[in-house]
Scaffold this motif. Structure first.
Motif, short mmCIF file in Angstrom:
data_model
loop_
_atom_site.label_atom_id
_atom_site.label_comp_id
_atom_site.label_asym_id
_atom_site.label_seq_id
_atom_site.Cartn_x
_atom_site.Cartn_y
_atom_site.Cartn_z
N GLN A 165 0.84 -1.20 0.00
CA GLN A 165 0.00 0.00 0.00
C GLN A 165 0.88 1.26 0.00
O GLN A 165 2.04 1.22 0.39
N ASP A 166 0.31 2.37 -0.45
CA ASP A 166 1.08 3.61 -0.54
C ASP A 166 1.71 3.95 0.81
O ASP A 166 1.22 3.54 1.87
N TYR A 169 -0.33 5.04 3.85
CA TYR A 169 -1.50 4.21 4.16
C TYR A 169 -1.69 4.12 5.67
O TYR A 169 -2.81 4.12 6.18
N ALA A 439 -3.49 6.19 -5.73
CA ALA A 439 -3.28 5.64 -4.39
C ALA A 439 -2.52 6.63 -3.51
O ALA A 439 -2.88 6.84 -2.34
N HIS A 442 -4.66 9.22 -2.19
CA HIS A 442 -5.81 8.67 -1.47
C HIS A 442 -7.11 9.01 -2.18
O HIS A 442 -8.11 9.38 -1.56
N ASN A 444 -10.12 7.90 -5.26
CA ASN A 444 -10.88 6.73 -5.70
C ASN A 444 -10.61 6.47 -7.17
O ASN A 444 -10.32 7.38 -7.94
N THR A 459 -12.98 2.44 -4.04
CA THR A 459 -12.95 3.52 -3.06
C THR A 459 -11.77 3.37 -2.12
O THR A 459 -11.57 2.30 -1.54
N TYR A 460 -10.97 4.43 -2.02
CA TYR A 460 -9.82 4.40 -1.11
C TYR A 460 -10.30 4.61 0.32
O TYR A 460 -11.17 5.44 0.57
N PRO A 461 -9.71 3.90 1.31
CA PRO A 461 -8.72 2.83 1.18
C PRO A 461 -9.39 1.51 0.83
O PRO A 461 -10.53 1.26 1.19
N SER A 462 -8.64 0.69 0.14
CA SER A 462 -9.13 -0.63 -0.21
C SER A 462 -7.96 -1.60 -0.23
O SER A 462 -6.85 -1.23 -0.65
N TYR A 465 -5.98 -2.20 -3.65
CA TYR A 465 -5.00 -1.30 -4.28
C TYR A 465 -3.65 -1.99 -4.45
O TYR A 465 -2.73 -1.40 -5.04
#
Length: 486
Positions: A165-166, A169, A439, A442, A444, A459-462, A465
């Motif tokens: 994740q970024d 995150y 990402a 943050h 979508n 939809t962020y967060p997910s 990703y």
């Protein structure tokens, strides 16, 4: 050729066999590697092979389209000939990832994962053998080390984008990063655990800073200078890493260093289209474009046109621009001319018709993989300036890119963050950024034009990703933790 053969055989073993199998082969294989890497000639053969492996890994279909496909810049072309002519479907190589439903057991990206760590292992072998060379000067050994470190860092960075994740995150980047390999598996079986994202980025940055400090004037390999890592494009990579991390001060300073001191200049407004359209050679502002493979008769064996190319109305590749992207450009924007629009026979709800498809002119003919170019540095500097409360400087950099494209200039800093995001999407399309920018910000995912996936938005967060670690690898290494939801 003998050296290349030994190297290919060795890395084929690494790719196809388990670590225990490798150890059973080690006595015979070890001799070949020792022979290959005992002198400068052999190490340079290995370094050239390393570049070839890296080029193949980023240029082939899966990774080359991933960020733009997931983010919404890409849609698919119809089948050109045969009984299924006109039908549009998702290419099998990306079918799972496109629907945000990649499966660990049958991952579309297993080859990318395996080949990336194979590249890292090759780099580590070069780093381990180079200090002992007796027929190379210290400057030559430092240059080899710098290029190998840059490739090792770059490959780990790409893995982190896909499998972690970024950076922000979690507030302290304590979420899972990737396995960071700094030693070859020649020495024996290891079962490393994944680092945190914070640790991963610290290791990437350390490798890059060490590389920058070790470069000499030029690569020891023959070929175009823009096709090898050097101090200026390694700084460009470092600026990108700082941006992805959200280290705004260092992102600004490093991008500014490249802009100011690299000697590269932005391609002019007058020659922008012609520069992208010319065959064989990269755009003039290139910082790094890997050399494309050619056979003994100098015929191109693979290029980005194998992904995005158009030849005739019955000979074209699978990926074109979505209207989600095309509609972002103003009518006056020169970058709108960087699309080759062609009507192709298409079945639309069973009706035979012709639909216009837009092929990017960036990657026609014998186009190479664009790793870094100067425009990105302006966009990094702009975003970093905004995040360090220098909105006027940020707007000036964005307007430099917009003016070059003949787009209308920004007159105030309202919505500047969104304008920077959109400018990156327009300027850097098909160069591997959009999904990672989504990402990082943050945002979508929203894909409309031509979306065939079961899931067209996210939809962020997910947890989706990131992709799953392939099952083969988690089974092999009991300490390799799988990403959540897979």
């Amino acid at each position: 050729m003998k050296y290349s053969k030994y190297l290919s055989i060795f890395f084929l073993f690494l790719s196809l066999q388990s670590c225990s199998d490798f150890l059973e082969q080690e006595p015979g294989t070890q001799t070949s590697i020792d022979e290959l890497l005992q002198n400068k000639t052999g190490v340079l053969q290995a370094l050239r092979g390393l570049y070839s492996s890296l080029e193949a890994n980023v240029r082939t279909e899966r990774y080359a389209v991933y960020a733009d496909l997931q983010g919404g810049n890409i849609k698919f072309t119809p089948i050109a000939t045969g009984s299924l002519r006109g039908q549009v479907s998702t290419p099998s190589n990306v079918e799972q990832v496109y629907s945000f439903d990649d499966q660990a057991l049958t991952s579309n990206f297993k080859l990318f994962y395996d080949d990336s760590y194979d590249i890292i292992n090759q780099a580590n072998l070069i780093l381990e053998y180079t200090p002992s060379l007796t027929d190379a000067t210290d400057a030559e050994k430092n240059q080899i080390k710098a290029e190998a470190l840059a490739i090792r860092a770059y490959t780990h960075f790409l893995l982190s984008l896909v499998y972690s994740q970024d950076y922000n995150y979690t507030a302290d980047a304590s979420h899972l990063g990737i396995v960071y390999s700094t030693a070859s598996i020649k020495g024996g079986v290891q079962y490393p655990a994944r680092k945190t994202a914070a640790e991963t980025y610290a290791l990437i940055i350390n490798d890059l800073q060490t590389a920058i400090a070790n470069y000499s004037d030029s690569s020891l390999l023959s070929g175009a200078s823009y096709s090898f890592f050097n101090q200026k494009n390694t700084k460009a990579l470092l600026a990108r890493v700082y941006l992805q991390k959200g280290d705004w001060t260092n992102a600004y300073e490093t991008a500014n260093d490249v802009i100011t001191n690299s000697g590269a200049v932005l391609t002019s407004k007058e020659s922008l289209i012609a520069e992208w359209e010319k065959p064989d050679l990269p755009i003039s502002e290139i910082l790094l474009e890997f050399a494309i493979p050619k056979d003994n008769e100098n015929n191109v064996a693979g290029s980005m046109s194998k992904v995005f190319g158009y030849n005739t109305d019955q000979s074209f590749e699978k990926y074109t621009a979505s209207n989600d992207l095309i509609n972002l450009y103003e009518s006056s924007d020169l970058r709108k001319q960087l699309f080759l629009t062609k009507p192709l026979f298409t079945l639309v709800e069973g009706v035979q018709t012709y639909v216009n498809y837009s092929f990017t002119k960036k990657f026609q003919d014998n186009a190479g993989y664009v790793a870094f170019r100067l425009s990105e540095m302006y966009l990094i500097r702009a975003e970093a300036a905004l995040e360090t409360n220098r909105a006027d400087l940020a707007m000036a950099d964005i307007n430099t890119i917009r003016a070059r494209a003949n787009a209308s200039l920004l007159t105030n800093t309202t919505s500047l963050k969104e304008n920077i995001f959109l400018e990156r999407r327009k300027e850097l399309c098909f160069e591997g950024f959009l999904f990672f920018d989504i990402a990082r910000n943050h945002k979508n995912v929203s894909r409309t034009d031509g979306c065939l996936a079961n899931v067209c938005s996210l939809t962020y967060p997910s947890l989706k990703y990131v992709l799953p670690i392939p099952t083969f690898n988690t089974n092999l290494n009991p300490n390799l933790q799988q990403n959540d939801s897979y």
